[in-house]
Design an enzyme around this catalytic site. Sequence first.
Site, short mmCIF file in Angstrom:
data_model
loop_
_atom_site.label_atom_id
_atom_site.label_comp_id
_atom_site.label_asym_id
_atom_site.label_seq_id
_atom_site.Cartn_x
_atom_site.Cartn_y
_atom_site.Cartn_z
N ASP A 13 -41.42 16.88 32.18
CA ASP A 13 -41.47 18.12 30.97
C ASP A 13 -43.64 17.74 31.93
O ASP A 13 -43.86 17.96 32.78
CB ASP A 13 -42.11 17.15 29.66
N SER A 14 -43.52 18.93 31.08
CA SER A 14 -45.12 19.49 31.42
C SER A 14 -46.51 18.35 31.03
O SER A 14 -47.59 17.93 31.73
CB SER A 14 -45.91 20.57 30.37
N GLY A 46 -47.21 26.21 28.05
CA GLY A 46 -46.35 27.25 27.42
C GLY A 46 -47.80 28.39 27.56
O GLY A 46 -46.82 29.49 26.90
N CYS A 77 -37.78 20.35 29.15
CA CYS A 77 -38.81 20.82 28.24
C CYS A 77 -38.59 22.44 27.84
O CYS A 77 -37.72 22.73 28.44
CB CYS A 77 -40.30 20.93 29.52
N GLU A 156 -50.51 15.31 23.23
CA GLU A 156 -50.85 14.73 24.85
C GLU A 156 -52.45 13.94 24.20
O GLU A 156 -51.88 13.03 25.26
CB GLU A 156 -51.38 16.07 25.80
N CYS A 188 -40.28 22.36 20.69
CA CYS A 188 -40.71 21.82 22.09
C CYS A 188 -40.76 20.77 21.95
O CYS A 188 -40.92 20.09 20.78
CB CYS A 188 -42.19 22.63 22.30
N HIS A 190 -42.20 18.14 22.49
CA HIS A 190 -43.31 17.29 22.20
C HIS A 190 -43.85 16.91 20.61
O HIS A 190 -44.79 16.33 19.99
CB HIS A 190 -44.94 18.12 22.31
N1 DGL Z 1 -43.10 19.89 26.08
C1 DGL Z 1 -43.02 21.64 26.47
C2 DGL Z 1 -41.62 22.10 25.62
O1 DGL Z 1 -40.59 21.93 24.87
C3 DGL Z 1 -43.54 22.36 27.67
C4 DGL Z 1 -44.75 22.76 26.16
C5 DGL Z 1 -46.14 22.60 26.87
O2 DGL Z 1 -46.92 22.12 28.42
O3 DGL Z 1 -46.90 23.83 26.83
O4 DGL Z 1 -41.94 23.15 25.94
#
Ligand code: DGL
Length: 271
Positions: A13-14, A46, A77, A156, A188, A190
């Site tokens: 993931d990011s 994103g 992600c 984060e 997302c 997160h």
């Molecule tokens: N967690 C990621 C997602 O599901 C990426 C979020 C990001 O880095 O902007 O989209």
Amino acid sequence: MAVGPRATIGVFDSGVGGVSVLRELRGLLAGERLVYIADSAHVPYGTKPHAFIQDRSTTLSRLLIEQYGAAVVLVACNTATTHAVDHLRQTFPLVPFVGMEPGIKPAAAATRSGVVGVLATSATLAGGRFASLVQRTAEGVDVLTQACVGLVEQVEAGDLDGPKTRAILERCLHPMLSRGADTIVLGCTHYPFLRPTIQAMVGPDVTLVDTAGAVARQTLRLLGVPDGDSREGVGTHGPVQFLTSGEPEVVRDVLERLWGEAVPDVGRIAP
Ligand code: DGL
């Protein structure tokens, strides 16, 4: 493809968001190893361009497959899936990839008001893949979208319910609630960490949908493990290796909190 219990599942993931899928995967494993990369030097994805997201996803997948022996790669992600999963499948044709998409279909099935809200990143919502998903799975449903700029950074930082996180959520949720949304998609990886905060803000009558559990089960299927798996030792994972392109000590703190298990060591990969 059937593989043994010590197979390695590569996940990226990011940042730390993909741990929301890892948590679901954990209970389904019977000794498989996990390697998780948080691309923290480049979070968020994103707000980044398509080519950048595709390049990073390719680099991380190559690392997971070639250096860590991943038998399957879970793109934990939504943003990277939107912009890179087709390219990854073409580039690494021998390795199965599991991608993530916002849960529009289950949300369309769950809504009673006919209005569904979707919280996701700008890059997920802008992709043609998202438009096609809505067209295919939400006929007759009013789908309202909201790019939650700044929310990934809050997760984060480990801020799951502070004033700034709540202010961003309020700004994102208000327009959809005022138009009658009774079902909200956490699009997302997160965002599931914010589920208790969001649920408290929207009230018990609004349904929150995320696809982490379904994606975890799909990962097992791609490893050759049948549904309703009754293998010996289910619920025990093998070694878990966390890696980051960011600062290992900073990432370790938040990882430990979100993963809920001790994370003794976070390795570093080239940014
Ligand atoms: N967690 C990621 C997602 O599901 C990426 C979020 C990001 O880095 O902007 O989209």
